[in-house]
Design an enzyme around this catalytic site. Sequence first.
Site, PDB file in Angstrom:
ATOM      1  N   CYS A   1       0.851  -1.187   0.000  1.00 61.53           N
ATOM      2  CA  CYS A   1       0.000   0.000   0.000  1.00 61.53           C
ATOM      3  C   CYS A   1       0.893   1.245   0.000  1.00 61.53           C
ATOM      4  CB  CYS A   1      -0.899  -0.005   1.223  1.00 61.53           C
ATOM      5  SG  CYS A   1       0.019   0.360   2.732  1.00 61.53           S
TER       6      CYS A   1
ATOM      7  N   CYS B   1       0.100   8.810   3.638  1.00 63.28           N
ATOM      8  CA  CYS B   1      -1.078   8.276   4.314  1.00 63.28           C
ATOM      9  C   CYS B   1      -1.080   8.665   5.792  1.00 63.28           C
ATOM     10  CB  CYS B   1      -1.120   6.757   4.180  1.00 63.28           C
ATOM     11  SG  CYS B   1      -2.533   6.082   5.075  1.00 63.28           S
TER      12      CYS B   1
HETATM   13 FE1  SRM Z   1      -7.460   1.945   1.628  1.00 58.58          FE
HETATM   14  C1  SRM Z   1      -8.027   4.175   4.100  1.00 58.58           C
HETATM   15  C2  SRM Z   1      -5.134   3.949   0.287  1.00 58.58           C
HETATM   16  C3  SRM Z   1      -7.514   0.073  -1.175  1.00 58.58           C
HETATM   17  C4  SRM Z   1      -9.058  -0.526   3.339  1.00 58.58           C
HETATM   18  N1  SRM Z   1      -6.752   3.785   2.082  1.00 58.58           N
HETATM   19  C5  SRM Z   1      -7.153   4.557   3.124  1.00 58.58           C
HETATM   20  C6  SRM Z   1      -6.526   5.951   3.033  1.00 58.58           C
HETATM   21  C7  SRM Z   1      -7.462   6.824   2.271  1.00 58.58           C
HETATM   22  C8  SRM Z   1      -6.096   6.578   4.365  1.00 58.58           C
HETATM   23  C9  SRM Z   1      -7.065   7.509   5.055  1.00 58.58           C
HETATM   24  O1  SRM Z   1      -8.239   7.166   5.263  1.00 58.58           O
HETATM   25  O2  SRM Z   1      -6.621   8.601   5.434  1.00 58.58           O
HETATM   26  C10 SRM Z   1      -5.257   5.611   2.205  1.00 58.58           C
HETATM   27  C11 SRM Z   1      -4.662   6.749   1.388  1.00 58.58           C
HETATM   28  C12 SRM Z   1      -3.172   6.576   1.287  1.00 58.58           C
HETATM   29  C13 SRM Z   1      -2.524   7.484   0.313  1.00 58.58           C
HETATM   30  O3  SRM Z   1      -1.671   8.306   0.725  1.00 58.58           O
HETATM   31  O4  SRM Z   1      -2.805   7.385  -0.875  1.00 58.58           O
HETATM   32  C14 SRM Z   1      -5.736   4.388   1.445  1.00 58.58           C
HETATM   33  N2  SRM Z   1      -6.588   2.076  -0.163  1.00 58.58           N
HETATM   34  C15 SRM Z   1      -5.569   2.912  -0.488  1.00 58.58           C
HETATM   35  C16 SRM Z   1      -4.938   2.531  -1.805  1.00 58.58           C
HETATM   36  C17 SRM Z   1      -4.442   3.729  -2.605  1.00 58.58           C
HETATM   37  C18 SRM Z   1      -3.792   1.539  -1.525  1.00 58.58           C
HETATM   38  C19 SRM Z   1      -2.882   1.239  -2.669  1.00 58.58           C
HETATM   39  O5  SRM Z   1      -1.699   1.150  -2.386  1.00 58.58           O
HETATM   40  O6  SRM Z   1      -3.316   1.047  -3.792  1.00 58.58           O
HETATM   41  C20 SRM Z   1      -6.109   1.760  -2.439  1.00 58.58           C
HETATM   42  C21 SRM Z   1      -7.037   2.644  -3.213  1.00 58.58           C
HETATM   43  C22 SRM Z   1      -8.161   1.847  -3.793  1.00 58.58           C
HETATM   44  C23 SRM Z   1      -9.029   2.596  -4.744  1.00 58.58           C
HETATM   45  O7  SRM Z   1      -8.573   2.861  -5.851  1.00 58.58           O
HETATM   46  O8  SRM Z   1     -10.180   2.859  -4.392  1.00 58.58           O
HETATM   47  C24 SRM Z   1      -6.817   1.259  -1.190  1.00 58.58           C
HETATM   48  N3  SRM Z   1      -8.236   0.139   1.128  1.00 58.58           N
HETATM   49  C25 SRM Z   1      -8.053  -0.505  -0.043  1.00 58.58           C
HETATM   50  C26 SRM Z   1      -8.435  -1.877   0.074  1.00 58.58           C
HETATM   51  C27 SRM Z   1      -8.321  -2.950  -1.004  1.00 58.58           C
HETATM   52  C28 SRM Z   1      -9.570  -3.077  -1.827  1.00 58.58           C
HETATM   53  O9  SRM Z   1     -10.520  -2.305  -1.665  1.00 58.58           O
HETATM   54  O10 SRM Z   1      -9.609  -3.970  -2.652  1.00 58.58           O
HETATM   55  C29 SRM Z   1      -8.869  -2.056   1.378  1.00 58.58           C
HETATM   56  C30 SRM Z   1      -9.315  -3.394   2.011  1.00 58.58           C
HETATM   57  C31 SRM Z   1     -10.674  -3.821   1.611  1.00 58.58           C
HETATM   58  C32 SRM Z   1     -11.713  -3.241   2.509  1.00 58.58           C
HETATM   59  O11 SRM Z   1     -12.162  -2.138   2.266  1.00 58.58           O
HETATM   60  O12 SRM Z   1     -12.069  -3.901   3.498  1.00 58.58           O
HETATM   61  C33 SRM Z   1      -8.744  -0.780   2.031  1.00 58.58           C
HETATM   62  N4  SRM Z   1      -8.427   1.855   3.388  1.00 58.58           N
HETATM   63  C34 SRM Z   1      -8.964   0.721   3.936  1.00 58.58           C
HETATM   64  C35 SRM Z   1      -9.418   1.023   5.278  1.00 58.58           C
HETATM   65  C36 SRM Z   1     -10.111   0.035   6.245  1.00 58.58           C
HETATM   66  C37 SRM Z   1     -11.570   0.016   5.944  1.00 58.58           C
HETATM   67  C38 SRM Z   1     -12.393  -0.812   6.858  1.00 58.58           C
HETATM   68  O13 SRM Z   1     -13.597  -0.695   6.817  1.00 58.58           O
HETATM   69  O14 SRM Z   1     -11.914  -1.605   7.645  1.00 58.58           O
HETATM   70  C39 SRM Z   1      -9.121   2.382   5.503  1.00 58.58           C
HETATM   71  C40 SRM Z   1      -9.418   3.187   6.767  1.00 58.58           C
HETATM   72  C41 SRM Z   1     -10.820   3.683   6.813  1.00 58.58           C
HETATM   73  O15 SRM Z   1     -11.583   3.621   5.862  1.00 58.58           O
HETATM   74  O16 SRM Z   1     -11.181   4.164   7.889  1.00 58.58           O
HETATM   75  C42 SRM Z   1      -8.487   2.866   4.306  1.00 58.58           C
HETATM   76 FE1  SF4 Z   2      -1.486   1.500   4.018  1.00 55.06          FE
HETATM   77 FE2  SF4 Z   2      -2.527   3.814   4.748  1.00 55.06          FE
HETATM   78 FE3  SF4 Z   2      -4.058   1.835   3.861  1.00 55.06          FE
HETATM   79 FE4  SF4 Z   2      -2.926   1.702   6.243  1.00 55.06          FE
HETATM   80  S1  SF4 Z   2      -4.525   3.143   5.558  1.00 55.06           S
HETATM   81  S2  SF4 Z   2      -3.041   0.070   4.780  1.00 55.06           S
HETATM   82  S3  SF4 Z   2      -0.950   2.642   5.799  1.00 55.06           S
HETATM   83  S4  SF4 Z   2      -2.509   2.996   2.685  1.00 55.06           S
END
Ligand code: SRM
Ligand code: SF4
Length: 577
Positions: A442, A448
């Site tokens: 990630c 992030c």
């Molecule tokens: Fe994610 C939050 C990046 C796919 C579960 N995710 C975040 C945030 C926005 C941090 C924030 O809330 O402040 C991250 C931004 C980081 C940055 O600097 O860019 C972030 N998520 C990403 C990405 C960019 C990771 C990557 O390296 O590619 C992916 C963007 C996907 C997209 O294009 O939409 C990304 N995130 C995912 C996935 C994988 C998937 O969806 O297939 C997951 C796990 C699946 C799921 O949702 O259960 C995922 N992201 C989370 C979570 C935990 C959500 C939960 O309900 O448990 C958070 C935190 C939150 O939402 O509170 C989060």
């Molecule tokens: Fe990585 Fe940020 Fe997603 Fe945590 S919330 S898994 S540090 S991109």
Amino acid sequence: MSNQPTDPDRSRDLSQPIEKLSADERLKAASDQLRGTIREGLADPLTGAVSETDTKLLKFHGIYQQDDRDLRDERRRQKLEAAFQFMIRVRMPGGVCTPTQWLKLDELARASGGETLRLTTRQTVQFHWVLKHDLRSVIEGLREVQLDTISACGDDARGVMCSVNPHLSPLHAAVYDLAHRASDQAIPRMPAYREIWYGEAPGQSAQPEEPFYGKTYMPRKFKIGFAVPPVNDIDVYSQDLGFIAIAEHGELKGFNVAIGGGMGRSDQSAATYPRLADVIGFVTPDKVLAACEAVMGVQRDYGDRLDRAHARFKYTVDDRGLDWIKTEIERRLGFALDAARPYVFISNGDSPGWNTGEDGMHHLTLFVENGRLSNRPGHALLDGLRAIARVHVGTFRLTPNQNIVISQIPDANRQQIERLAEEYGLLARAYGSALRVNSMACVALPTCGLAMAESERYLPSLVTKIEGLLEVHRLMDVPITMRMSGCPNGCSRPYIAEIGLSGRAPGKYNLYLGGGFHGERLNRMYLENVGEEAILEALDTTLGHFARERREHEHFGDFVIRAGYVDAVRTGRDFNR
Ligand code: SRM
Ligand code: SF4
């Protein structure tokens, strides 16, 4: 979508007074349908940030306020405002875009996004490092090529995923078409977006602005994906709602429906856990959109709006029970789902290199380590893709493994594309170990806000060290999935990898082993809160054992369970045991 909630203002749990709902629910309800004071905040020249409430509302607009965490302490010491900047996530169903759109993404990244683009695990592109005063020009630029950022983040239906499957062209086209329609149906109407970013006048319609979402949208993000066996590249079991295409002789017959997947968890709470989706039945293609509406409607109306940490659909499914949820979905659909049909997945990764489709068109899958596109010595990836986009006549397909496919290349252009990919170092990166090609990290630090440890910036060097072990154990060509996340949220879907790492603190990770090679099984924690030395030692032992005693075609994730390193995880609730 229609399907009015019983109470469009709160959408669920009519027994709860509004003041009992979580703070985010109250914020949404009072936000004037996501307008808040975003417009005023953007115009304020005294700060590079927007207000705390607008920060939350901006997510629905596909925009995250962040600050450069590498500079945080120094700025604090100097009593300066944090180095605020924004991440912008583009909505791109199924990850398909045209060369013209790519050229615009490239241009905007160079002008306002720190000369880098990030391919994500959900098949889209993120800009980082965008300053507040540049936000509007980026959104306007996207609009010029029919792209936007609506509902790329926020409590709504996120980017809809679709298997890439370059070799199955007609089937991909049929499934992609449905994925696109599901996305169009599921995204909020959001007049606020057009008013704030495009300067449109407020509408005069007497209709509710969001007939499906009401004022409080979904309790939490909701993720939809379409997989085309035999490749489970979208990790269909990690989706809130997944569709598994069932085809006969290349013709689409319908989809098995899978519900209740999700990755996010917290180390502090055993009540949070990753969960794989359950397959509950089969629908024909003409019923897919109705199924989306019914399933989302159940979560909208029954998802937890009191406790945000418990608000994902996976918890609704476990709390109410799969039978109850299925019955409620069928009640809304007005028909019973057919029995699920047989299907087989063989992997959840990509196959870098050339592929020729059933229609004779060629596709080149390029491995992009951790999805980061920039220009580095010997690997001018951004320049290379721009050069390709200038001559390419087909499409680009972004993969769920953070890679990119130059798709639909006619015979006449194949050589030229190959030459450009070679020239800009786009091909060279594909030749590491099979583990590297099947690895993902990630974003994590420095952008992030939730990161607890490095991920994207660290995994390549860790893989190089693991490759030392793979050489010794003669496993360089054996595909093993490895995923790292900088915190337990699991954005790289680490809990389905054969080797998973999730960040606990700088330099410290939980090590998980035993995930299913094609995404069919969660892994289990093997070591808690350990550093690099312990990780390499554990991998040396387990990989060495695997090399000596593995059975024919046995995958590493299966082996570590058979050899007794970890117990297989059977359900999400079993993950923390
Ligand atoms: Fe994610 C939050 C990046 C796919 C579960 N995710 C975040 C945030 C926005 C941090 C924030 O809330 O402040 C991250 C931004 C980081 C940055 O600097 O860019 C972030 N998520 C990403 C990405 C960019 C990771 C990557 O390296 O590619 C992916 C963007 C996907 C997209 O294009 O939409 C990304 N995130 C995912 C996935 C994988 C998937 O969806 O297939 C997951 C796990 C699946 C799921 O949702 O259960 C995922 N992201 C989370 C979570 C935990 C959500 C939960 O309900 O448990 C958070 C935190 C939150 O939402 O509170 C989060
Ligand atoms: Fe990585 Fe940020 Fe997603 Fe945590 S919330 S898994 S540090 S991109």
